[in-house]
Enzyme design. Structure first.
Site, PDB file in Angstrom:
ATOM      1  N   GLY A  17      43.127  40.102  11.853  1.00  0.00           N
ATOM      2  CA  GLY A  17      44.377  40.855  11.778  1.00  0.00           C
ATOM      3  C   GLY A  17      44.933  41.055  10.382  1.00  0.00           C
ATOM      4  N   SER A  18      44.086  41.031   9.369  1.00  0.00           N
ATOM      5  CA  SER A  18      44.650  41.204   8.019  1.00  0.00           C
ATOM      6  C   SER A  18      45.182  42.619   7.808  1.00  0.00           C
ATOM      7  CB  SER A  18      43.632  40.831   6.942  1.00  0.00           C
ATOM      8  OG  SER A  18      42.582  41.759   6.873  1.00  0.00           O
ATOM      9  N   ASN A 108      42.632  54.825  13.324  1.00  0.00           N
ATOM     10  CA  ASN A 108      41.777  53.650  13.145  1.00  0.00           C
ATOM     11  C   ASN A 108      41.413  53.522  11.674  1.00  0.00           C
ATOM     12  OD1 ASN A 108      39.939  51.503  13.867  1.00  0.00           O
ATOM     13  ND2 ASN A 108      38.256  52.952  13.651  1.00  0.00           N
ATOM     14  N   HIS A 110      38.257  52.261   9.345  1.00  0.00           N
ATOM     15  CA  HIS A 110      36.831  51.985   9.479  1.00  0.00           C
ATOM     16  C   HIS A 110      36.276  51.640   8.102  1.00  0.00           C
ATOM     17  CE1 HIS A 110      32.850  52.164  11.199  1.00  0.00           C
ATOM     18  NE2 HIS A 110      32.469  52.906  10.178  1.00  0.00           N
ATOM     19  N   SER A 137      37.885  54.278   5.470  1.00  0.00           N
ATOM     20  CA  SER A 137      38.475  55.547   5.886  1.00  0.00           C
ATOM     21  C   SER A 137      39.466  55.281   7.006  1.00  0.00           C
ATOM     22  CB  SER A 137      37.403  56.494   6.444  1.00  0.00           C
ATOM     23  OG  SER A 137      36.310  56.612   5.573  1.00  0.00           O
ATOM     24  N   LEU A 145      32.855  58.152  18.698  1.00  0.00           N
ATOM     25  CA  LEU A 145      33.007  56.925  17.907  1.00  0.00           C
ATOM     26  C   LEU A 145      33.134  57.241  16.418  1.00  0.00           C
ATOM     27  CD1 LEU A 145      32.862  53.768  17.732  1.00  0.00           C
ATOM     28  CD2 LEU A 145      30.396  54.062  17.368  1.00  0.00           C
ATOM     29  N   ASP A 146      34.244  56.803  15.829  1.00  0.00           N
ATOM     30  CA  ASP A 146      34.497  56.971  14.383  1.00  0.00           C
ATOM     31  C   ASP A 146      34.348  58.432  13.952  1.00  0.00           C
ATOM     32  OD1 ASP A 146      34.859  54.188  14.201  1.00  0.00           O
ATOM     33  OD2 ASP A 146      32.715  53.864  13.919  1.00  0.00           O
TER      34      ASP A 146
HETATM   35  C1  GAR Z   1      38.244  45.536   8.873  1.00  0.00           C
HETATM   36  O1  GAR Z   1      37.345  45.535   7.787  1.00  0.00           O
HETATM   37  C2  GAR Z   1      38.172  46.857   9.607  1.00  0.00           C
HETATM   38  O2  GAR Z   1      37.960  47.960   8.779  1.00  0.00           O
HETATM   39  C3  GAR Z   1      36.989  46.622  10.506  1.00  0.00           C
HETATM   40  O3  GAR Z   1      37.104  45.290  10.932  1.00  0.00           O
HETATM   41  C4  GAR Z   1      37.803  44.539   9.936  1.00  0.00           C
HETATM   42  C5  GAR Z   1      38.976  43.868  10.602  1.00  0.00           C
HETATM   43  O4  GAR Z   1      39.599  42.970   9.724  1.00  0.00           O
HETATM   44  N1  GAR Z   1      37.003  47.525  11.605  1.00  0.00           N
HETATM   45  C6  GAR Z   1      35.907  47.977  12.192  1.00  0.00           C
HETATM   46  O5  GAR Z   1      34.785  47.640  11.865  1.00  0.00           O
HETATM   47  C7  GAR Z   1      36.148  48.947  13.321  1.00  0.00           C
HETATM   48  N2  GAR Z   1      34.928  49.548  13.730  1.00  0.00           N
HETATM   49  P1  GAR Z   1      41.076  42.482  10.002  1.00  0.00           P
HETATM   50  O6  GAR Z   1      41.096  41.953  11.446  1.00  0.00           O
HETATM   51  O7  GAR Z   1      41.299  41.393   9.020  1.00  0.00           O
HETATM   52  O8  GAR Z   1      41.990  43.652   9.829  1.00  0.00           O
END
Ligand code: GAR
Length: 189
Positions: A17-18, A108, A110, A137, A145-146
């Site tokens: 969740g950062s 989202n 990505h 992005s 997807l994406d």
């Molecule tokens: C982030 O790097 C995000 O871009 C990626 O997961 C991580 C979550 O980190 N998302 C994906 O890969 C979605 N397909 P976080 O929980 O610390 O925000």
């Protein structure tokens, strides 16, 4: 809602969740985070959200199935008054039905320079391809997807000694800058 009211944003997470924390830290006149929801009741980000006094919703689809899970999630989002949904490390595919219900109101982040490297293992794929840069992005979520419209990107140069982890760490710092900035523009438009 008058045009001067902040947009109400629900953030969906599956883990750390950062990015959600970065979105929460940037709340202001443009948007407020009205709910942090997770498909993983043990997500670390949920605990942080609770300590910050943010409203949370946690439900696993395990045992109840995708349709019941998404119906309950949708009800929680509507009860919270959400106008928009920001996916922030939400690692579950939303159904076409759910996307249609919120069409044009889900974004989202990505970890690649879309349209390159949709899906998983984005940093390893960028390094293996010999790319000069990786990045992240923010895009509108559609059934593909994406694949929805890209709203903003941030590039991060790839160094000769990078591995997927070192590149991911530098891209993540850019994610934390990019996502709130793009979300503010998006909800204003
Ligand atoms: C982030 O790097 C995000 O871009 C990626 O997961 C991580 C979550 O980190 N998302 C994906 O890969 C979605 N397909 P976080 O929980 O610390 O925000």
């Amino acid at each position: 809602m008058s045009s001067s009211d902040p947009a109400k944003v629900a953030v969906l997470i599956s883990g750390r969740g950062s990015n959600m924390q970065a979105l929460a830290a940037a709340q202001g006149p443009e948007y407020q985070v009205v709910l942090v929801a997770s498909d993983r009741p043990d997500a670390a980000g949920l605990a942080w959200a609770r300590t910050e006094g943010l409203a949370t919703f946690a439900l696993s689809p395990r045992g109840i199935g995708k349709i019941a899970y998404e119906d309950a999630l949708d009800a929680a989002l509507r009860a919270a008054g959400a106008d928009y949904i920001a996916l922030a490390g939400y690692m579950r595919l939303l159904s076409d039905t759910f996307v249609a219900r919120w069409r044009g109101r889900i974004v989202n982040i990505h970890p690649s320079l879309l349209p390159r490297y949709k899906g998983l293992d984005t940093h390893a794929r960028a390094i293996a391809a010999g790319d000069a840069a990786g990045g992240c992005s923010v895009h509108v979520v559609t059934e593909e997807l994406d694949g929805g419209e890209v709203l903003g990107r941030a590039e991060v140069p790839i160094r000769a000694d990078d591995d997927a982890d070192t590149l991911a760490a530098r891209v993540l710092a850019e994610e934390h800058r990019l996502y709130p900035a793009v979300l503010k523009e998006f909800v204003r438009a």
